[in-house]
Design an enzyme around this catalytic site. Structure first.
Site, mmCIF file in Angstrom:
data_model
loop_
_atom_site.group_PDB
_atom_site.id
_atom_site.type_symbol
_atom_site.label_atom_id
_atom_site.label_comp_id
_atom_site.label_asym_id
_atom_site.label_seq_id
_atom_site.Cartn_x
_atom_site.Cartn_y
_atom_site.Cartn_z
ATOM 1 N N TYR A 260 0.868 10.390 -5.772
ATOM 2 C CA TYR A 260 -0.413 9.735 -6.070
ATOM 3 C C TYR A 260 -1.436 10.818 -6.384
ATOM 4 O O TYR A 260 -1.902 11.535 -5.493
ATOM 5 C CB TYR A 260 -0.904 8.904 -4.886
ATOM 6 C CG TYR A 260 -0.071 7.667 -4.582
ATOM 7 C CD1 TYR A 260 0.848 7.173 -5.500
ATOM 8 C CD2 TYR A 260 -0.216 6.986 -3.385
ATOM 9 C CE1 TYR A 260 1.609 6.043 -5.221
ATOM 10 C CE2 TYR A 260 0.528 5.851 -3.098
ATOM 11 C CZ TYR A 260 1.444 5.394 -4.017
ATOM 12 O OH TYR A 260 2.190 4.272 -3.744
ATOM 13 N N PHE B 271 0.893 -4.317 -3.848
ATOM 14 C CA PHE B 271 0.043 -5.165 -4.696
ATOM 15 C C PHE B 271 -0.326 -6.454 -3.948
ATOM 16 O O PHE B 271 -0.275 -7.560 -4.505
ATOM 17 C CB PHE B 271 0.716 -5.518 -6.021
ATOM 18 C CG PHE B 271 0.986 -4.352 -6.940
ATOM 19 C CD1 PHE B 271 0.161 -3.234 -6.937
ATOM 20 C CD2 PHE B 271 2.048 -4.374 -7.841
ATOM 21 C CE1 PHE B 271 0.411 -2.155 -7.788
ATOM 22 C CE2 PHE B 271 2.298 -3.312 -8.701
ATOM 23 C CZ PHE B 271 1.482 -2.194 -8.672
ATOM 24 N N PRO B 272 -0.701 -6.360 -2.652
ATOM 25 C CA PRO B 272 -0.997 -7.585 -1.885
ATOM 26 C C PRO B 272 -2.196 -8.351 -2.431
ATOM 27 O O PRO B 272 -2.303 -9.554 -2.250
ATOM 28 C CB PRO B 272 -1.299 -7.059 -0.476
ATOM 29 C CG PRO B 272 -1.731 -5.642 -0.675
ATOM 30 C CD PRO B 272 -0.942 -5.141 -1.838
ATOM 31 N N LEU B 273 -3.094 -7.630 -3.130
ATOM 32 C CA LEU B 273 -4.297 -8.276 -3.679
ATOM 33 C C LEU B 273 -4.172 -8.514 -5.178
ATOM 34 O O LEU B 273 -5.174 -8.693 -5.876
ATOM 35 C CB LEU B 273 -5.533 -7.404 -3.399
ATOM 36 C CG LEU B 273 -5.770 -6.991 -1.946
ATOM 37 C CD1 LEU B 273 -7.001 -6.111 -1.813
ATOM 38 C CD2 LEU B 273 -5.913 -8.229 -1.061
HETATM 39 N N1 LIG Z 1 6.231 1.089 -3.292
HETATM 40 C C1 LIG Z 1 5.669 0.990 -4.461
HETATM 41 O O1 LIG Z 1 6.321 1.075 -5.490
HETATM 42 C C2 LIG Z 1 4.201 0.732 -4.559
HETATM 43 C C3 LIG Z 1 3.639 0.334 -5.776
HETATM 44 C C4 LIG Z 1 2.286 0.073 -5.805
HETATM 45 C C5 LIG Z 1 1.518 0.224 -4.665
HETATM 46 N N2 LIG Z 1 2.078 0.650 -3.511
HETATM 47 C C6 LIG Z 1 1.289 0.788 -2.254
HETATM 48 O O2 LIG Z 1 0.675 -0.471 -1.990
HETATM 49 C C7 LIG Z 1 -0.729 -0.297 -1.813
HETATM 50 C C8 LIG Z 1 -1.466 -1.534 -2.279
HETATM 51 O O3 LIG Z 1 -1.314 -1.715 -3.667
HETATM 52 P P1 LIG Z 1 -2.487 -1.448 -4.701
HETATM 53 O O4 LIG Z 1 -3.558 -0.648 -4.055
HETATM 54 O O5 LIG Z 1 -1.859 -0.903 -5.911
HETATM 55 O O6 LIG Z 1 -2.952 -2.915 -5.076
HETATM 56 P P2 LIG Z 1 -3.737 -4.057 -4.270
HETATM 57 O O7 LIG Z 1 -3.870 -3.698 -2.843
HETATM 58 O O8 LIG Z 1 -3.133 -5.352 -4.644
HETATM 59 O O9 LIG Z 1 -5.170 -4.030 -4.972
HETATM 60 C C9 LIG Z 1 -5.987 -2.910 -4.966
HETATM 61 C C10 LIG Z 1 -7.150 -3.230 -5.883
HETATM 62 O O10 LIG Z 1 -7.892 -4.294 -5.327
HETATM 63 C C11 LIG Z 1 -9.276 -3.947 -5.219
HETATM 64 N N3 LIG Z 1 -9.750 -4.439 -3.932
HETATM 65 C C12 LIG Z 1 -9.413 -4.025 -2.689
HETATM 66 N N4 LIG Z 1 -10.041 -4.743 -1.744
HETATM 67 C C13 LIG Z 1 -10.814 -5.636 -2.401
HETATM 68 C C14 LIG Z 1 -11.712 -6.637 -1.973
HETATM 69 N N5 LIG Z 1 -11.930 -6.893 -0.671
HETATM 70 N N6 LIG Z 1 -12.348 -7.378 -2.942
HETATM 71 C C15 LIG Z 1 -12.134 -7.141 -4.252
HETATM 72 N N7 LIG Z 1 -11.283 -6.194 -4.711
HETATM 73 C C16 LIG Z 1 -10.626 -5.441 -3.789
HETATM 74 C C17 LIG Z 1 -9.321 -2.433 -5.264
HETATM 75 O O11 LIG Z 1 -10.502 -2.030 -5.918
HETATM 76 P P3 LIG Z 1 -11.619 -1.173 -5.107
HETATM 77 O O12 LIG Z 1 -11.080 0.223 -5.068
HETATM 78 O O13 LIG Z 1 -12.841 -1.330 -5.943
HETATM 79 O O14 LIG Z 1 -11.746 -1.797 -3.763
HETATM 80 C C18 LIG Z 1 -8.088 -2.067 -6.090
HETATM 81 O O15 LIG Z 1 -8.396 -2.014 -7.452
HETATM 82 C C19 LIG Z 1 -1.035 0.955 -2.631
HETATM 83 O O16 LIG Z 1 -2.276 1.502 -2.280
HETATM 84 C C20 LIG Z 1 0.155 1.807 -2.325
HETATM 85 O O17 LIG Z 1 -0.007 2.448 -1.068
HETATM 86 C C21 LIG Z 1 3.416 0.894 -3.441
#
Ligand SMILES: NC(=O)c1ccc[n+]([C@@H]2O[C@H](COP(=O)([O-])OP(=O)(O)OC[C@H]3O[C@@H](n4cnc5c(N)ncnc54)[C@H](OP(=O)(O)O)[C@@H]3O)[C@@H](O)[C@H]2O)c1
Length: 298
Positions: free
Chosen positions: A67, A225-227
């Protein structure tokens, strides 16, 4: 600070092997700059998010050397090292970044080893508590990559092995050789598939069968990608339930995951303290069977 305020959908904690963690972690992928690449615009803000996460009671941070690359890990070490005793840092091996900001497999035994060394060095650790083998279909047999993980565990570099982006068959194959403390696959209110899974090459066969297997074997399920990467407001069921509860769509998305399964441990990513606090507070939202059905309808 009371870390144990009401948790609407129990249990409030889960075991990752012998380590107990609260059932909402923090995903560090949103800390680097745009496209998970390079420095953030405001590194002090990124460090403030990490400090606030620990302050709130979050004791699981998910990261990886790739990352940034090496930006999330460096920020984590800058903000939190020496780490609180109960903080669990989970990493992933199996990928790398390309100069065009793309993502590629890095899953041969010697590549996994190189990634592990990068994680250890940049996080200032002698051993990493949880390391996911992040699978991508390549010409490298899964068993070869898994054996490399087991060897690194035997050498004391990895405490617990976990898997990511895996179908049932690979989890069962792994369980024949080693305990697996967590599975980290794409999952959110849309389930484990759909458009997002396709465009990010994160499609896994029978996602709900993976979740069922995790429940049966007591393996933590870390939905990534929970959100829906911040796009939950476009989901009509979520929007309706959010309005009813006076909460944000992101909070309802997290509450839904916590209610969906007792092994679910969401790791939402954010670069904002406000969003972090909002996400943490979602643990207290009680969804009814009617809410769950409304969200499941889409
Ligand atoms: N194993 C894998 O292949 C893999 C792949 C992808 C991700 N991951 C892991 O999973 C974690 C979560 O996935 P992700 O971060 O990609 O996606 P996510 O949690 O689904 O969404 C993150 C996005 O949502 C926004 N967000 C967060 N809280 C919010 C809220 N309360 N209201 C509105 N928007 C909000 C964030 O923007 P802001 O920054 O503006 O809050 C960011 O753009 C990653 O951080 C990583 O550690 C693992």
């Amino acid at each position: 600070m009371n870390h144990d305020e009401p948790h609407a959908h129990l249990p409030a904690t889960l075991l990752l092997g012998d380590i107990e963690v609260r059932r909402l972690g923090y995903g560090a992928m949103r800390l680097p700059g745009k496209d998970v690449w390079g420095e953030p615009d405001d590194p002090a803000r990124a460090r403030a998010v990490l400090k606030r996460a620990v302050d709130l009671g979050i004791n699981l941070i998910d990261t990886s050397w790739y990352y940034g690359p090496l930006v999330s890990n460096r920020l984590i070490a800058e903000a939190l090292h020496p780490y609180p005793k109960d903080l669990v840092i989970a990493t992933k091996l199996g990928g790398k970044r390309l100069p065009d900001k793309g993502w590629a497999p890095f899953i041969r035994p010697e590549e996994l080893r190189k990634g592990c060394e990068e994680d250890l060095r940049s996080l200032k650790l002698d051993r990493i508590d949880v390391v996911h083998l992040r699978y991508m279909p390549t010409d490298v047999p899964f068993a070869e990559s898994l054996d490399a993980m087991i060897a690194m565990q035997q050498e004391g570099k990895i405490r617990h092995i976990a898997l990511s982006n895996v179908p049932v068959a690979l989890i069962l194959e792994a369980l024949n050789k080693t305990p697996v403390v967590a599975v980290q696959n794409l999952y959110n209110v849309h389930g484990g598939g759909g458009f997002l899974a396709k465009v990010t090459h994160a499609e896994v066969e029978s996602p709900d069968a993976v979740l069922a297997l995790c429940e049966e074997r007591n393996i933590a399920y870390l939905p990534f990608f929970p959100l829906v990467v911040g796009n939950l407001g476009q989901h009509s069921g979520v929007s309706e339930v959010a309005k009813k509860h006076g909460k944000s769509p992101a909070q309802i998305g997290i509450a839904w995951l916590l209610a969906r399964s007792k092994v679910m441990l969401p790791i939402p990513g954010t670069s904002s303290v406000e969003h972090l606090e909002e996400n943490w507070a979602a643990r207290g939202i009680a969804l009814s069977a009617e809410d769950m059905a409304l969200i499941a309808r889409g």
